[in-house]
Scaffold this motif. Sequence first.
Motif, mmCIF file in Angstrom:
data_model
loop_
_atom_site.group_PDB
_atom_site.id
_atom_site.type_symbol
_atom_site.label_atom_id
_atom_site.label_comp_id
_atom_site.label_asym_id
_atom_site.label_seq_id
_atom_site.Cartn_x
_atom_site.Cartn_y
_atom_site.Cartn_z
ATOM 1 N N ASP A 198 0.499 0.281 -13.255
ATOM 2 C CA ASP A 198 -0.050 1.255 -12.311
ATOM 3 C C ASP A 198 -1.416 1.771 -12.757
ATOM 4 O O ASP A 198 -1.885 2.787 -12.264
ATOM 5 C CB ASP A 198 0.925 2.429 -12.160
ATOM 6 N N GLN A 199 -2.048 1.065 -13.681
ATOM 7 C CA GLN A 199 -3.344 1.486 -14.207
ATOM 8 C C GLN A 199 -4.448 1.164 -13.194
ATOM 9 O O GLN A 199 -4.738 0.013 -12.917
ATOM 10 C CB GLN A 199 -3.611 0.767 -15.537
ATOM 11 N N LYS A 200 -5.080 2.190 -12.646
ATOM 12 C CA LYS A 200 -6.053 1.999 -11.563
ATOM 13 C C LYS A 200 -7.380 1.425 -12.046
ATOM 14 O O LYS A 200 -8.137 0.875 -11.241
ATOM 15 C CB LYS A 200 -6.319 3.334 -10.851
ATOM 16 N N VAL A 201 -7.697 1.568 -13.345
ATOM 17 C CA VAL A 201 -8.993 1.077 -13.818
ATOM 18 C C VAL A 201 -8.948 -0.384 -14.258
ATOM 19 O O VAL A 201 -9.942 -0.908 -14.734
ATOM 20 C CB VAL A 201 -9.541 1.953 -14.972
ATOM 21 N N VAL A 202 -7.806 -1.020 -14.115
ATOM 22 C CA VAL A 202 -7.765 -2.476 -14.301
ATOM 23 C C VAL A 202 -8.522 -3.112 -13.132
ATOM 24 O O VAL A 202 -8.276 -2.772 -11.968
ATOM 25 C CB VAL A 202 -6.315 -2.992 -14.360
ATOM 26 N N PHE A 203 -9.446 -4.015 -13.432
ATOM 27 C CA PHE A 203 -10.335 -4.556 -12.404
ATOM 28 C C PHE A 203 -9.566 -5.145 -11.232
ATOM 29 O O PHE A 203 -9.848 -4.829 -10.066
ATOM 30 C CB PHE A 203 -11.253 -5.617 -13.021
ATOM 31 N N THR A 204 -8.609 -6.008 -11.504
ATOM 32 C CA THR A 204 -7.881 -6.663 -10.410
ATOM 33 C C THR A 204 -7.048 -5.668 -9.616
ATOM 34 O O THR A 204 -6.909 -5.808 -8.395
ATOM 35 C CB THR A 204 -6.992 -7.787 -10.955
ATOM 36 N N ASN A 205 -6.486 -4.665 -10.272
ATOM 37 C CA ASN A 205 -5.744 -3.627 -9.541
ATOM 38 C C ASN A 205 -6.665 -2.895 -8.566
ATOM 39 O O ASN A 205 -6.294 -2.622 -7.416
ATOM 40 C CB ASN A 205 -5.129 -2.625 -10.522
ATOM 41 N N PHE A 206 -7.870 -2.575 -9.035
ATOM 42 C CA PHE A 206 -8.850 -1.907 -8.184
ATOM 43 C C PHE A 206 -9.208 -2.772 -6.973
ATOM 44 O O PHE A 206 -9.243 -2.290 -5.838
ATOM 45 C CB PHE A 206 -10.111 -1.597 -8.997
ATOM 46 N N ILE A 207 -9.442 -4.072 -7.211
ATOM 47 C CA ILE A 207 -9.828 -4.983 -6.137
ATOM 48 C C ILE A 207 -8.679 -5.166 -5.141
ATOM 49 O O ILE A 207 -8.881 -5.125 -3.921
ATOM 50 C CB ILE A 207 -10.272 -6.340 -6.711
ATOM 51 N N PHE A 208 -7.469 -5.370 -5.643
ATOM 52 C CA PHE A 208 -6.317 -5.528 -4.755
ATOM 53 C C PHE A 208 -6.105 -4.271 -3.907
ATOM 54 O O PHE A 208 -5.762 -4.355 -2.726
ATOM 55 C CB PHE A 208 -5.053 -5.817 -5.557
ATOM 56 N N GLU A 209 -6.316 -3.103 -4.530
ATOM 57 C CA GLU A 209 -6.104 -1.836 -3.830
ATOM 58 C C GLU A 209 -7.156 -1.609 -2.761
ATOM 59 O O GLU A 209 -6.838 -1.209 -1.645
ATOM 60 C CB GLU A 209 -6.222 -0.723 -4.859
ATOM 61 N N ARG A 210 -8.429 -1.859 -3.103
ATOM 62 C CA ARG A 210 -9.528 -1.484 -2.222
ATOM 63 C C ARG A 210 -9.938 -2.594 -1.247
ATOM 64 O O ARG A 210 -10.395 -2.301 -0.144
ATOM 65 C CB ARG A 210 -10.749 -1.092 -3.069
ATOM 66 N N ALA A 211 -9.801 -3.857 -1.659
ATOM 67 C CA ALA A 211 -10.247 -4.965 -0.807
ATOM 68 C C ALA A 211 -9.093 -5.658 -0.094
ATOM 69 O O ALA A 211 -9.322 -6.454 0.814
ATOM 70 C CB ALA A 211 -11.034 -5.985 -1.628
ATOM 71 N N GLY A 212 -7.863 -5.380 -0.522
ATOM 72 C CA GLY A 212 -6.709 -6.041 0.079
ATOM 73 C C GLY A 212 -6.232 -7.219 -0.757
ATOM 74 O O GLY A 212 -6.970 -7.775 -1.573
ATOM 75 N N PHE A 213 -4.986 -7.587 -0.540
ATOM 76 C CA PHE A 213 -4.347 -8.618 -1.348
ATOM 77 C C PHE A 213 -5.048 -9.975 -1.207
ATOM 78 O O PHE A 213 -5.353 -10.644 -2.190
ATOM 79 C CB PHE A 213 -2.878 -8.742 -0.948
ATOM 80 N N GLY A 214 -5.313 -10.387 0.026
ATOM 81 C CA GLY A 214 -5.920 -11.696 0.262
ATOM 82 C C GLY A 214 -7.292 -11.819 -0.355
ATOM 83 O O GLY A 214 -7.591 -12.794 -1.066
ATOM 84 N N TRP A 215 -8.157 -10.827 -0.094
ATOM 85 C CA TRP A 215 -9.491 -10.849 -0.673
ATOM 86 C C TRP A 215 -9.434 -10.725 -2.193
ATOM 87 O O TRP A 215 -10.281 -11.281 -2.904
ATOM 88 C CB TRP A 215 -10.343 -9.734 -0.083
ATOM 89 N N GLY A 216 -8.450 -10.002 -2.699
ATOM 90 C CA GLY A 216 -8.309 -9.879 -4.145
ATOM 91 C C GLY A 216 -8.072 -11.219 -4.817
ATOM 92 O O GLY A 216 -8.669 -11.533 -5.853
ATOM 93 N N VAL A 217 -7.205 -12.042 -4.222
ATOM 94 C CA VAL A 217 -6.943 -13.377 -4.767
ATOM 95 C C VAL A 217 -8.195 -14.244 -4.681
ATOM 96 O O VAL A 217 -8.528 -14.987 -5.615
ATOM 97 C CB VAL A 217 -5.767 -14.040 -4.030
ATOM 98 N N VAL A 218 -8.921 -14.138 -3.557
ATOM 99 C CA VAL A 218 -10.160 -14.916 -3.396
ATOM 100 C C VAL A 218 -11.184 -14.520 -4.457
ATOM 101 O O VAL A 218 -11.824 -15.381 -5.088
ATOM 102 C CB VAL A 218 -10.751 -14.708 -1.983
ATOM 103 N N ILE A 219 -11.353 -13.229 -4.679
ATOM 104 C CA ILE A 219 -12.307 -12.736 -5.678
ATOM 105 C C ILE A 219 -11.920 -13.213 -7.070
ATOM 106 O O ILE A 219 -12.767 -13.658 -7.859
ATOM 107 C CB ILE A 219 -12.385 -11.198 -5.620
ATOM 108 N N LEU A 220 -10.641 -13.141 -7.396
ATOM 109 C CA LEU A 220 -10.173 -13.610 -8.698
ATOM 110 C C LEU A 220 -10.442 -15.101 -8.860
ATOM 111 O O LEU A 220 -10.882 -15.554 -9.929
ATOM 112 C CB LEU A 220 -8.679 -13.314 -8.837
ATOM 113 N N ALA A 221 -10.206 -15.874 -7.802
ATOM 114 C CA ALA A 221 -10.466 -17.310 -7.851
ATOM 115 C C ALA A 221 -11.948 -17.595 -8.059
ATOM 116 O O ALA A 221 -12.321 -18.518 -8.813
ATOM 117 C CB ALA A 221 -9.977 -17.972 -6.564
ATOM 118 N N ILE A 222 -12.812 -16.806 -7.424
ATOM 119 C CA ILE A 222 -14.255 -16.983 -7.588
ATOM 120 C C ILE A 222 -14.672 -16.702 -9.026
ATOM 121 O O ILE A 222 -15.476 -17.443 -9.619
ATOM 122 C CB ILE A 222 -15.017 -16.067 -6.610
#
Length: 280
Positions: A198-222
Amino acid sequence: MLSLRIATASVLFLILLLAIWAGPLWFAGVMAIAFGLALYEWLRIGNLGPVPAALISAIEMITQFSLYWAGALPKMDWFLFIVDGVVMIAWFVIFFLELFHRENGFKVNVFQCLLSAVVFVPAAYLSFLWLNEQGTWVLVLSVMLIIWGADICAYFCGRAWGKHKLCPAISPKKTWEGVIGAYVIVIVFFLLCYWFCDQKVVFTNFIFERAGFGWGVVILAILIALSIAGDLFESMLKRLAGIKDSSNLLPGHGGFFDRMDSSMPVIPAATWMMLAVLLF
């Protein structure tokens, strides 16, 4: 060799812990030295003499550190957004060229090598400082875990199952199986991290929370793709220069550029993605 690698890594880890404990300014200073040495090695690969390479590295890192020390970083969001956007596009072009010329490689002249060094390294360092200001060393570590995870997983998956060469003319040991393994393991790891941490300052947690699950996976893949691009680019530079390691400053590990090559595209890209979410 393994004991030497472990000893060097242990000393570096201890220095890093002490810098984190001492406070943000010390942490920024220690990392300025690390990025400065990587820049020096990159310039030396470009056949620049030791004195001008050291002078350019010192000037660039002192300038970046001084901006941080003066408190200019919070006012540089749009500047970083533009610079990191340009740097990210440049790395995408490099990755495309690496894959397009995977069988025969492609030439990088001295000017291109030196220009990429003096642009990419300071952008990565300034972005590193911005990430540290946004979420302390935890946010920085979570971005670095993407890089380290992709590198380690690609290595071991490649050794276990690798048959098809990724870019044989640039880095003969890298395989498509290693890349696929890195993608699967790293993405699954950070998905589990999102679900159970539940750590909000983890980069991927922040991206998944703010950009959405789908975009989060895309960003991680990039970001995983860019980490591979950085690794391949240094391999190509060293191959063209006819050297195995960027230096011998880190016994058992080569040089600072060897250890930070994948960070050069990923840190600015991660910063740009966070800024895009925050600014828009």
